[in-house]
Structures are given as structure tokens and as C-alpha cells.
Motif scaffolding. Structure first.
Motif, short mmCIF file in Angstrom:
data_model
loop_
_atom_site.label_atom_id
_atom_site.label_comp_id
_atom_site.label_asym_id
_atom_site.label_seq_id
_atom_site.Cartn_x
_atom_site.Cartn_y
_atom_site.Cartn_z
N PHE A 26 -5.26 -26.21 -33.57
CA PHE A 26 -6.62 -25.78 -33.23
C PHE A 26 -7.32 -25.04 -34.36
O PHE A 26 -8.54 -24.89 -34.34
N TYR A 48 -7.20 -26.07 -21.97
CA TYR A 48 -7.02 -24.93 -22.86
C TYR A 48 -8.13 -24.82 -23.89
O TYR A 48 -8.59 -25.82 -24.44
N ARG A 49 -8.58 -23.59 -24.13
CA ARG A 49 -9.46 -23.30 -25.26
C ARG A 49 -8.96 -22.02 -25.90
O ARG A 49 -8.64 -21.06 -25.20
N SER A 52 -11.28 -16.69 -28.34
CA SER A 52 -12.00 -16.29 -29.55
C SER A 52 -11.76 -14.83 -29.92
O SER A 52 -11.79 -14.47 -31.10
N GLN B 109 -21.09 -27.57 -23.20
CA GLN B 109 -20.62 -27.05 -24.49
C GLN B 109 -20.81 -25.54 -24.58
O GLN B 109 -19.93 -24.79 -25.00
N GLN B 112 -18.47 -23.55 -22.34
CA GLN B 112 -17.14 -23.56 -22.96
C GLN B 112 -17.06 -22.44 -24.01
O GLN B 112 -16.09 -21.68 -24.06
N ASP B 113 -18.06 -22.39 -24.85
CA ASP B 113 -18.10 -21.35 -25.88
C ASP B 113 -18.04 -19.97 -25.26
O ASP B 113 -17.31 -19.09 -25.71
N ALA B 116 -14.66 -19.12 -24.05
CA ALA B 116 -13.75 -18.82 -25.16
C ALA B 116 -13.91 -17.37 -25.60
O ALA B 116 -12.97 -16.75 -26.08
#
Lengths: 339, 339
Positions: A26, A48-49, A52, B109, B112-113, B116
Motif C-alpha cells: 500500500f 481495508y484502507r 492515515s 472516493q 473513503q478518504d 482513512a
DNA sequence: CCCAATGTTGCACACGTATGCAAGTCACAA
DNA sequence: TTGTGACTTGCATACGTGTGCAACATTGGG
């Protein structure tokens, strides 16, 4: 099958590899074809992500830019935020948005918060910073870029339009229109943009031997500008032209002139603004104004802040971008000029 | 003496206590008077602030709210963002701002960010979400609140004004004004707000035995609304009143009516909007409109999202807040009504 | 003076990821 | 076959904080 919290360890277990393998896939480090495939499949299955925040902890890069903004009444700022956001997202960064009243303590508090979130850089829009604060950011290696506001001293970058030049262009236009009594409702004189526009304007008038019949600080606020318009129009030498420090105030001035005083624009008074916000093009105002090239200003801002993040030794820069005068119907059009 | 990176360990060393003591002081846990004093002093000397990301990692609470927004042309949204930001900051939360075009993939999108970044909650303004996406957020325990947009299904909270009721109020007002041919340039029919306003409006007209002479979807866009106005005014039964689905479009409609067609508002045509953005009060438009009580909507939004964060078992709620019709000069004022 | 209760403190570990290092794999050429 | 180099992979650790646990200090009542 989205579970509560999926970590790289869960993915590793399912894929039958180590946690570090997952991390490498990743983070774009090298890995064998088969590992990549297995990890991708497992990750997709689990939804899964990468986290951050954890990533930011370890790399020291949050990929977050702090954006400090004072007020959004002036349409110029929403437009700028919209483009800034899009440009930064495109480059993998995100915006932590903070409101700050334009006082020293307010900004101080907000910047503190931003630093606590380990932002990689800070963009301030129409907000001034104490040099003390800027030094602290510099000490932490956090680049600061001021959007649409400059500041003396060399600790920070600043992106503005060419405000002196812009003010001068407006002066030229009004002089060419053979206006006899020119007034000025200035942008906030506590800001560099306000001062610069005024300076450029007044200087070019002076070259032609002309002095404004009145100059009042409109504070970039609607009511202050409206009040200034009333004051100016009540005086003996009634102006036949007013240069207003930004569009937002110019709309208020036109409202007073036409609505309250029953005057015609530009028949009785010419009005010129600064910014060219979208509304300036609307028929209700049809405002002649000096355009701030917002797209190029945003590009320059993003380039500067990201450039400074990637190369910390890069020096702060002050960029001025010139914009054209947009001729519309709110001011008398001189011979030889076209809309 | 602000050093590059100051951690709680540095402070502990200087204060002569353990790292956990420092942590306890800053997280509000109990500590002795003397420890607090020593830690505070050392922290001040070093310029220490706890790292919010590390804190978020360990507590699982980032104190970040994701704010998803589609476009900022409509002045209603900057105003909302400004208040949302202030309200959340006041309660110790921060805003991660994301722009999303209003398409399924775009929103996907963006969400999702946000996930995260471990946001504690998500507020979407004028953006629709697929129910799939909402379920995933729910599975992760991330509350989602839709601001100024509703949606069927019960997975999420939504704060809106009372749109049906509002549409009905406008209908009543236009009927009371004895308008003969009433037209409607609707808010985007792909959105709940647009549909609801239209439904309420049409239903109340129907009760009086009246049918709109035309209904066109204005898509919440300036040009679509302008085009709709041209179409409507070109038809045989020229309307003497138009209800426009929001203020932003109503301004465009008035521009066409007065500017292009040379008609008088409200002399020839009455225009009524929806939102009551600040500009509606400006003399250039002086728009009669149904006010969305933005302050109360923002309060409800913040209360809902934070409430759901603090108590995860709390059920999603749909809140509708009624607003008054603000009578100004863009529509004929019926007998007995006052501005 | 002693005991219990209350309050304070440090140790160690956890959060989820990236990355240096050493061990392992593989292919290829001599 | 063997040696060498280029790749992969797993192990262990680090980032900076919060928090359970046990040890310790303090206080008050009998």
C-alpha cells in the motif's frame, strides 16, 4: 464483509503474508507480483484502507494542509476555497478548515490547533499573522503561505494580485473617462492589499495632477462601505466616480447610490470594483472591476506550499499576479475602450 | 526556545516526572498540584502541545468531522460552513473539508478518504449518498448527518427545513396575491429538498383548484434557471408569478426578467425564492423568499452528529425546522400582509 | 500509634503503520 | 555445480500518546 476496524494485520493474516508486506503493497514499495495480488485480494475482501493517522505518525507527513479563513461573506473566498480544495485533493492533500476572527489571539489559537494536528503546511486567506507566530511555524518547518494578503518581513510566502498596478489601472481608466471628481472607498487599510490598491490608485492620479475628493476606509465590510458612500455623496463636491476597494463593498455602494439616493450608475456616478467575483458579471450589478486571476493565484499558492513541503530549504517567495480590468457597465466607458 | 519537535517525554525529563504524568496533566486526569505546576511550567518553557494524531490513535477519537460539500456558488453554503465551523470549533472539533462533485463515484472516493483519516463523524451538505456507502459508515460506527438534504431509508440523520410546508406557504402567498398564472422553476428534482418544495407548493395550489401554468426543473443552477425563465416567458399563457426553488436561481430569473426581457418585478411578474441568503436582502434584488433558519439548522446538525458520537446507540433522526416567509419587494404583496 | 482508605506516580503496553536489517529465494553465468 | 547479484520477505522497532496496574505516599480516624 466490512468489519468494525480492519488493520493491516488482519489483511496479512488473510493473505498469508506479514504485516510489513501489506504495508509495502500500500505504500508503493517493491513487492512480488504474487504478494501484491494476494494482498490486494485480501484487502478488497475485508474492505481495508490504511489508517492515515498511523501513517502520518510514522512518516511525519500528515498530508493535511491547514486553511485559515476569516469570513466567507465576500464571494471571493468561497470561490478560492473551492479551487484550493480541488487542487489539493488532486495532489493527495486534504484541508483542515479553521475559522478565525482576524485578531491576534484568535489566529494564535487557531494556528496552535493546526500545529497540534501536525499539518504539513498552512494557507491563510485574508488573515494576518504576527511575525512571532510565523517564526514558530518556521522553527517547526511548517511552511506558511498567505493567500491574497502580503506582509513585510521575509519569513513567509505570500500570493497576491498586483495590487499597486491594479489600483493604477483603475486610476487610468477613470482618468481616461474624463471624470472630474474622483473618490475612493478603500479596502481595509490594516491589510496590505487594501493599502497597496490605494497607493497605486492615488499615485497614478497624482501623476495626472489629480487628488481624490475623498478617501474613506471601507474596512472590506458592507455596512462600513455603505456608510462611506452616504458620507461621500453628502459632501459639497459630489464625486462623479468612485473606486471601491473590492467588489463586495462595491455592491453595497451601488445599492446605496441607486436604491437610497436614486442616482444612476454610471449616469451620475461611475463605480469600479476589485476582484471580479462571479456576481460582478450578473446583470443586476454589471460591475466594472479589476480581475484578480483567482485560478493562477490558487495554482501559485498550491505550488508554493507543496514545493516548500517537499524541499524545506526552499525560500519563501512573494508572488504577484497581474490581472486585467474587466470593463462592464457600471462606469463610463472612455473613447477607444471596449467592453 | 521552541525546538523542532517537542514530545511529552521532553517535558517529562525537564519537569522531573514520568511521561505518563505529563499525559495525565494534559488529558485532564488527576494529578497533584505540584506535578501539575511543574509540568505546566516545563511545557510552557518548551512550547509543548500534545500531538493530536498520536492522541487520536490511542483514544480512537480524532475529534475531526468530515464535511463534504459539492459547490459553493450558492451563498447558502458558505454561510452554513462558516457557522458549522465556528460551532464545531467551540466544542473542540475540527473540520476536514472535502469537495465532491455530486456523482456516486465522486462521493464514494471522498468518503473513503474521510474514513482513512478516522473522522469521528461526517456532515454532507447538499450531497446525496448511496445507501451502500451509508451502511459502511454505520458498520464503522461513523455517524453521518445530511445537511439540507434528506433521503429515504433510515440509516442516516438528516436536517432540513420544512420544505413541503415551505412550498405550501409560498403557494398561499401567491394565491392571496390573486395571481392568475403561476409558474414554477423547481429545485433539482433529483434532490429531496427540490422535490419536497415542489410537492408542497403544487399540493396547496391544487387545494385551491389551481394548476401551475408551467413547471421546469432548474437544477439548482444559474444557467438552467435562466433558460427556464426564457422558456416560461415565451409561452402563450405568460405567467404573472414564478416560484423559484432557491434564491440562487431566483437571482438569475430576475436578471433575465428585468435585464433581457425588460419586465418589471413585481409589476409584470412576481418572483419568490427559497433560502433567504444574505443577498436576498440587498436592494438590487429585494427578494421575497422563504427563510431556511440556518442557525437552528446548524445547531441541530452539530447536536445530532456530536450526540451520535458520544452515544453510539442513539438512533438517526430526521429533523425538519420550519421557517417564515420573508416578505420583500419582488412579489406583489396581498391585502393584509406586511413586509 | 496503627490501619485503612484515598490519592498519586511510574512502568509497561497498546494504537496501526513504515522501514532498516538480515535472512532467504531465485535466476543466471561461469 | 557453484558463486554472485538482484529481489523479496519477515522480524523487530519506532512514532507520541493514553491508560490499567501495582507500588508508593498521604491523610484521617480510632
Amino acid at each position: 464483509m466490512t468489519d468494525a476496524k480492519v488493520t493491516s494485520i488482519d489483511v496479512a493474516r488473510l493473505a498469508g503474508v506479514s504485516q510489513s508486506a501489506v504495508s509495502r503493497v500500500f505504500s508503493g514499495a517493491s513487492a512480488s507480483k504474487s504478494t501484491i495480488a494476494k494482498v490486494r485480494a485480501a484487502a478488497a475482501q475485508l474492505g481495508y484502507r490504511p489508517n492515515s493517522l498511523a501513517r502520518a505518525m510514522i512518516t511525519g507527513k500528515s498530508r493535511i494542509i491547514g486553511l485559515v479563513v476569516a469570513y466567507l461573506d465576500n464571494q471571493f473566498y468561497p470561490a478560492a476555497i473551492e479551487r484550493l480544495g480541488a487542487a489539493l485533493q488532486e495532489r493527495g492533500y486534504h484541508i483542515l478548515l479553521m475559522m478565525a476572527e482576524n485578531s491576534a489571539e484568535g489566529v494564535e489559537q487557531v494556528i496552535q490547533d493546526l500545529m497540534a494536528y501536525q499539518v504539513d503546511g498552512i494557507i491563510t486567506a485574508s488573515v494576518a499573522m504576527t511575525s512571532d507566530l510565523t517564526e514558530r511555524c518556521a522553527a517547526l518547518g511548517i511552511p506558511v503561505v498567505m493567500f491574497n494578503r502580503g506582509q513585510d518581513g521575509s519569513g513567509f510566502s505570500a500570493i497576491t494580485s498586483a495590487n499597486r498596478e491594479g489600483g493604477a489601472k483603475v486610476a487610468e481608466f477613470l482618468l481616461a473617462g474624463a471624470h472630474q471628481r474622483i473618490a475612493h472607498i478603500a479596502g481595509w487599510q490594516g491589510s496590505s492589499t487594501g493599502r497597496d490598491r490605494t497607493e497605486g490608485f492615488v499615485a497614478r492620479l497624482a501623476e495626472a495632477g489629480v487628488t481624490p475628493v475623498a478617501t474613506i476606509d471601507g474596512m472590506y465590510a458592507r455596512d462600513a462601505a455603505a456608510e462611506a458612500a452616504r458620507t461621500i455623496m453628502a459632501q459639497d463636491a459630489r464625486p462623479d466616480a468612485i473606486f471601491v476597494g473590492n467588489d463586495h463593498m462595491a455592491f453595497a455602494v451601488m445599492d446605496v447610490l441607486r436604491g437610497e439616493l436614486g442616482l444612476s450608475v454610471p449616469g451620475d456616478v461611475s463605480v469600479v470594483g476589485y476582484d471580479d467575483v462571479p456576481m460582478a458579471a450578473w446583470p443586476a450589478y454589471d460591475l466594472t472591476t479589476l480581475r484578480q486571476p483567482i485560478n493562477r493565484m490558487v495554482e501559485a499558492t498550491v505550488d508554493t506550499v507543496l514545493g516548500q513541503i517537499e524541499d524545506p530549504d526552499r525560500l519563501p517567495e512573494k508572488i504577484e499576479i497581474a490581472g486585467p480590468l474587466i470593463v462592464r457597465g457600471s462606469a463610463r466607458i472612455p473613447e477607444g475602450w471596449t467592453r
